[in-house]
Design a protein around this motif. Structure first.
Motif, PDB file in Angstrom:
ATOM      1  N   LEU A 118       0.868  -1.189   0.000  1.00  0.00           N
ATOM      2  CA  LEU A 118       0.000   0.000   0.000  1.00  0.00           C
ATOM      3  C   LEU A 118       0.897   1.228   0.000  1.00  0.00           C
ATOM      4  CD1 LEU A 118      -2.862   1.384   0.606  1.00  0.00           C
ATOM      5  CD2 LEU A 118      -2.268   1.159   3.017  1.00  0.00           C
ATOM      6  N   GLY A 119       0.615   2.171  -0.868  1.00  0.00           N
ATOM      7  CA  GLY A 119       1.426   3.386  -0.856  1.00  0.00           C
ATOM      8  C   GLY A 119       0.990   4.325  -1.939  1.00  0.00           C
ATOM      9  N   PRO A 120       1.447   5.574  -1.877  1.00  0.00           N
ATOM     10  CA  PRO A 120       1.060   6.559  -2.886  1.00  0.00           C
ATOM     11  C   PRO A 120       1.736   6.270  -4.222  1.00  0.00           C
ATOM     12  CG  PRO A 120       2.664   7.517  -1.380  1.00  0.00           C
ATOM     13  CD  PRO A 120       2.367   6.135  -0.869  1.00  0.00           C
ATOM     14  N   ASN A 121       1.346   6.994  -5.266  1.00  0.00           N
ATOM     15  CA  ASN A 121       1.996   6.836  -6.567  1.00  0.00           C
ATOM     16  C   ASN A 121       3.485   7.083  -6.429  1.00  0.00           C
ATOM     17  OD1 ASN A 121      -0.365   6.322  -7.899  1.00  0.00           O
ATOM     18  ND2 ASN A 121      -0.721   8.448  -8.467  1.00  0.00           N
ATOM     19  N   LEU A 151      -0.967  -7.993  -3.875  1.00  0.00           N
ATOM     20  CA  LEU A 151      -1.548  -6.900  -4.637  1.00  0.00           C
ATOM     21  C   LEU A 151      -0.970  -5.566  -4.229  1.00  0.00           C
ATOM     22  CD1 LEU A 151      -4.174  -5.163  -3.178  1.00  0.00           C
ATOM     23  CD2 LEU A 151      -5.118  -7.434  -3.270  1.00  0.00           C
ATOM     24  N   THR A 152      -1.081  -4.609  -5.149  1.00  0.00           N
ATOM     25  CA  THR A 152      -0.683  -3.246  -4.814  1.00  0.00           C
ATOM     26  C   THR A 152      -1.924  -2.376  -4.908  1.00  0.00           C
ATOM     27  OG1 THR A 152      -0.288  -2.341  -7.013  1.00  0.00           O
ATOM     28  CG2 THR A 152       1.503  -3.631  -6.045  1.00  0.00           C
ATOM     29  N   THR A 153      -1.954  -1.347  -4.091  1.00  0.00           N
ATOM     30  CA  THR A 153      -3.078  -0.422  -4.156  1.00  0.00           C
ATOM     31  C   THR A 153      -2.687   0.892  -3.496  1.00  0.00           C
ATOM     32  OG1 THR A 153      -5.448  -0.154  -3.687  1.00  0.00           O
ATOM     33  CG2 THR A 153      -4.146  -1.218  -1.986  1.00  0.00           C
ATOM     34  N   HIS A 154      -3.383   1.955  -3.880  1.00  0.00           N
ATOM     35  CA  HIS A 154      -3.256   3.162  -3.068  1.00  0.00           C
ATOM     36  C   HIS A 154      -4.588   3.479  -2.380  1.00  0.00           C
ATOM     37  CE1 HIS A 154      -3.919   4.652  -7.250  1.00  0.00           C
ATOM     38  NE2 HIS A 154      -4.841   5.354  -6.637  1.00  0.00           N
ATOM     39  N   ASP A 171      -1.832  -9.274   5.499  1.00  0.00           N
ATOM     40  CA  ASP A 171      -0.706  -8.410   5.874  1.00  0.00           C
ATOM     41  C   ASP A 171      -0.566  -7.272   4.885  1.00  0.00           C
ATOM     42  OD1 ASP A 171       0.490  -9.641   8.204  1.00  0.00           O
ATOM     43  OD2 ASP A 171       0.987 -11.303   6.870  1.00  0.00           O
ATOM     44  N   VAL A 172      -0.102  -6.159   5.401  1.00  0.00           N
ATOM     45  CA  VAL A 172       0.086  -4.972   4.567  1.00  0.00           C
ATOM     46  C   VAL A 172       1.492  -4.430   4.805  1.00  0.00           C
ATOM     47  CG1 VAL A 172      -0.672  -2.584   4.168  1.00  0.00           C
ATOM     48  CG2 VAL A 172      -2.354  -4.322   4.789  1.00  0.00           C
ATOM     49  N   CYS A 173       2.183  -4.087   3.724  1.00  0.00           N
ATOM     50  CA  CYS A 173       3.405  -3.276   3.824  1.00  0.00           C
ATOM     51  C   CYS A 173       3.036  -1.897   3.347  1.00  0.00           C
ATOM     52  CB  CYS A 173       4.486  -3.793   2.885  1.00  0.00           C
ATOM     53  SG  CYS A 173       5.558  -4.986   3.629  1.00  0.00           S
ATOM     54  N   ILE A 174       3.193  -0.906   4.187  1.00  0.00           N
ATOM     55  CA  ILE A 174       2.985   0.464   3.717  1.00  0.00           C
ATOM     56  C   ILE A 174       4.313   0.956   3.182  1.00  0.00           C
ATOM     57  CG2 ILE A 174       2.213   2.782   4.283  1.00  0.00           C
ATOM     58  CD1 ILE A 174       0.517   1.694   6.483  1.00  0.00           C
ATOM     59  N   MET A 175       4.331   1.345   1.886  1.00  0.00           N
ATOM     60  CA  MET A 175       5.573   1.796   1.236  1.00  0.00           C
ATOM     61  C   MET A 175       5.520   3.287   0.976  1.00  0.00           C
ATOM     62  SD  MET A 175       6.659  -1.012  -1.637  1.00  0.00           S
ATOM     63  CE  MET A 175       8.264  -0.302  -1.959  1.00  0.00           C
ATOM     64  N   ASP A 176       6.689   3.911   1.073  1.00  0.00           N
ATOM     65  CA  ASP A 176       6.826   5.317   0.712  1.00  0.00           C
ATOM     66  C   ASP A 176       8.269   5.528   0.267  1.00  0.00           C
ATOM     67  OD1 ASP A 176       5.808   7.907   0.442  1.00  0.00           O
ATOM     68  OD2 ASP A 176       6.579   8.519   2.400  1.00  0.00           O
ATOM     69  N   HIS A 177       8.461   6.183  -0.861  1.00  0.00           N
ATOM     70  CA  HIS A 177       9.811   6.458  -1.388  1.00  0.00           C
ATOM     71  C   HIS A 177      10.697   5.213  -1.385  1.00  0.00           C
ATOM     72  CE1 HIS A 177       8.734  10.591  -1.525  1.00  0.00           C
ATOM     73  NE2 HIS A 177       8.629  10.728  -0.224  1.00  0.00           N
ATOM     74  N   ARG A 230      -1.189  12.590   3.301  1.00  0.00           N
ATOM     75  CA  ARG A 230      -2.266  11.642   3.051  1.00  0.00           C
ATOM     76  C   ARG A 230      -1.866  10.726   1.896  1.00  0.00           C
ATOM     77  NH1 ARG A 230      -6.577  12.403   5.952  1.00  0.00           N
ATOM     78  NH2 ARG A 230      -6.781  14.399   7.018  1.00  0.00           N
ATOM     79  N   LEU A 231      -2.466   9.514   1.864  1.00  0.00           N
ATOM     80  CA  LEU A 231      -2.137   8.566   0.803  1.00  0.00           C
ATOM     81  C   LEU A 231      -2.497   9.120  -0.569  1.00  0.00           C
ATOM     82  CD1 LEU A 231      -3.277   5.125   2.174  1.00  0.00           C
ATOM     83  CD2 LEU A 231      -1.124   5.558   1.025  1.00  0.00           C
ATOM     84  N   ARG A 232      -3.652   9.755  -0.614  1.00  0.00           N
ATOM     85  CA  ARG A 232      -4.118  10.301  -1.885  1.00  0.00           C
ATOM     86  C   ARG A 232      -4.235  11.806  -1.748  1.00  0.00           C
ATOM     87  NH1 ARG A 232      -9.382   7.074  -2.740  1.00  0.00           N
ATOM     88  NH2 ARG A 232      -8.915   6.507  -0.612  1.00  0.00           N
ATOM     89  N   GLY A 233      -3.772  12.500  -2.759  1.00  0.00           N
ATOM     90  CA  GLY A 233      -4.015  13.949  -2.831  1.00  0.00           C
ATOM     91  C   GLY A 233      -3.094  14.772  -1.954  1.00  0.00           C
TER      92      GLY A 233
END
Ligand code: ATP
Length: 306
Positions: free
Chosen positions: A40-43, A189-192, A203-209, A303-306
């Motif tokens: 899970l993470g932003p674009n 799966l991947t999602t934002h 389970d979720v991995c929150i990714m950033d950069h 925020r994840l989006r926007g």
């Protein structure tokens, strides 16, 4: 390397750069067989690059991968035969019929599933003779999912399976993912969309950069923010002193006030009396538990989006 002997897939310190961009910057995780695992993470967080390495589309710069019980130096044809892949850009020939697309994908494998069975699985039986160009975006995405399932894969990679879909179409995809899990498939799966991660994932991995900033079950991740229930309402325009009368810690974020309540009944009673005393209406009040968006916000300030 993940020591979990039940893991169908594990990744240790995976890295991939594009020039000076560290798209994947030391990612490690382990996916037990029969579970749904979500990045899970932003674009731009590095989710697609991670998946593409595991799918054998890109080479990593560094790191170890174990899949189907063996160390992976290169993703082999045999491994690909046990994988289902839903790419982010799944452009099909617009003048092919739905059944023809699935038959084409079936022809790539030695022992594909019957096309009619896959059509039923993704609820496209009544569209079997329709051309791709006449499908809605939700139907197109179900077709892409069907193509990914034609080889009866053990491990299914879904890159942003519901981006751009309307809520009903999104739920249809979720239902298929849940069914796949019940059948014992392992899904990455991947999602934002935090709702998607929360609804589907073990389970979720929150990714950033390019990095993992949080990893665990949705429940464990949100529990890190405390056990309180959050009461949110539109923040009225009040003197700063007026907020002190609220029954608990309050945070204001733009037009929204959040009161964190360890005892919901007491907090609600206190909030209602406060509202009456201040003459402050509680517009758009909602009561909720912290979610994965709140986890991302607390870790990054964004925020994840926007
Ligand atoms: P999205 O949801 O937008 O696909 P993502 O989390 O999947 O985001 P990636 O697509 O993996 O992220 O991209 C991670 C970073 O690597 C971004 O900064 C992106 O611009 C960069 N990147 C991705 N592919 C390439 C490429 N082929 N060449 C150069 N840079 C790339």
């Amino acid at each position: 390397m993940g020591n979990d002997s039940q893991a169908l897939l594990s990744v240790h310190d995976l890295k991939k750069s594009y020039g000076s961009v560290h798209a994947v910057d030391g990612v490690s995780f382990s996916v037990p067989a029969g579970t749904v695992f979500t990045l899970l993470g932003p674009n731009g967080a590095g989710k697609t690059t991670t998946l593409e390495i595991l799918e054998g589309i890109r080479d990593a710069d560094a790191g170890e991968i174990e899949m189907f019980g063996s160390r992976v130096r290169k993703v082999t044809r045999e491994m690909k035969g046990r994988m289902g892949v839903l790419l982010q850009e799944g452009g099909f020939e617009p003048y092919l019929k739905v059944r023809e697309v699935l038959a084409l994908f079936a022809s790539f494998f030695e022992r594909p599933r019957p096309v009619s069975e896959v059509l039923a699985e993704v609820s496209l039986e009544d569209k079997a003779r329709a051309m791709v160009r006449h499908l809605s975006s939700g139907q197109r995405q179900r077709l892409a999912l069907g193509a990914a399932l034609i080889n009866d894969p053990d491990l299914v990679f879904l890159d942003e399976p519901t981006t751009g879909l309307d809520p009903q179409a999104r739920r249809n995809i979720w239902a298929i993912v849940e069914r796949l899990k019940r059948e014992g498939k392992t899904i990455v799966l991947t999602t934002h969309y935090m709702e998607e991660a929360e609804a589907l994932s073990d389970d979720v991995c929150i990714m950033d950069h390019g990095r993992i900033i949080a990893y665990g079950s949705p429940r464990d991740l949100t529990a890190q923010l405390g056990q309180e229930t959050w009461i949110e309402f539109d923040a009225p325009d009040l003197d700063p002193g007026a907020w002190a009368g609220l029954p608990g810690e309050v945070r204001r974020d733009g037009a929204t006030a959040t009161l964190k309540a360890s005892d919901l009944v007491t907090a609600l009673e206190g909030l209602l009396s406060w509202s009456r005393e201040q003459g402050a209406p509680l517009r758009n009040m909602t009561v909720r538990q912290p979610n994965l968006e709140d986890v991302f916000l607390s870790l990054t300030g964004r925020r994840l989006r926007g």
